[in-house]
Design a protein around this motif. Structure first.
Motif, PDB file in Angstrom:
ATOM      1  N   ASP A 143       0.824  -1.210   0.000  1.00 15.76           N
ATOM      2  CA  ASP A 143       0.000   0.000   0.000  1.00 15.76           C
ATOM      3  C   ASP A 143       0.860   1.263   0.000  1.00 15.76           C
ATOM      4  O   ASP A 143       0.587   2.217  -0.746  1.00 15.76           O
TER       5      ASP A 143
ATOM      6  N   GLU B   8       2.654   1.669  -3.447  1.00 17.55           N
ATOM      7  CA  GLU B   8       1.740   2.140  -4.490  1.00 17.55           C
ATOM      8  C   GLU B   8       1.323   3.587  -4.262  1.00 17.55           C
ATOM      9  O   GLU B   8       1.186   4.357  -5.210  1.00 17.55           O
ATOM     10  N   GLU B   9       1.146   3.969  -3.004  1.00 17.73           N
ATOM     11  CA  GLU B   9       0.786   5.349  -2.677  1.00 17.73           C
ATOM     12  C   GLU B   9       1.899   6.315  -3.088  1.00 17.73           C
ATOM     13  O   GLU B   9       1.666   7.307  -3.747  1.00 17.73           O
TER      14      GLU B   9
END
Length: 84
Positions: free
Chosen positions: A60, A63-64
């Protein structure tokens, strides 16, 4: 900040680059799949199987951060084709 040191950009960027390249340098960011593979080789001190949680958190965060990046600058870190 790296290892408790703060860096300003006017002169600190050179010092930060030096810190990132000493002793073999900084490794490139791992893709989430490569991170998961490395994570399998580790153990957690609390004895719990937190692999899925940690793997998901890394994915996460990766990807952020990289999903929003418009420019990546990794010059002067001594990376070759294998790291790219």
């Amino acid at each position: 900040m790296r290892a408790g040191k703060e860096y300003g950009c006017k002169y600190g960027c050179i010092s930060l680059t030096d810190d990132c390249t000493q002793d073999g340098g900084r490794r490139p960011p791992l893709l989430p799949s490569a991170f998961a593979t490395e994570l399998e080789k580790k153990s957690f001190t609390n004895g719990k199987e937190d692999y899925p949680l940690v793997k998901g958190l890394y994915k996460d965060a990766f990807e952020e951060r990289f999903g929003k990046a418009t420019k990546l600058i990794y010059g002067m870190l001594g990376w070759g084709d294998a790291e790219a």
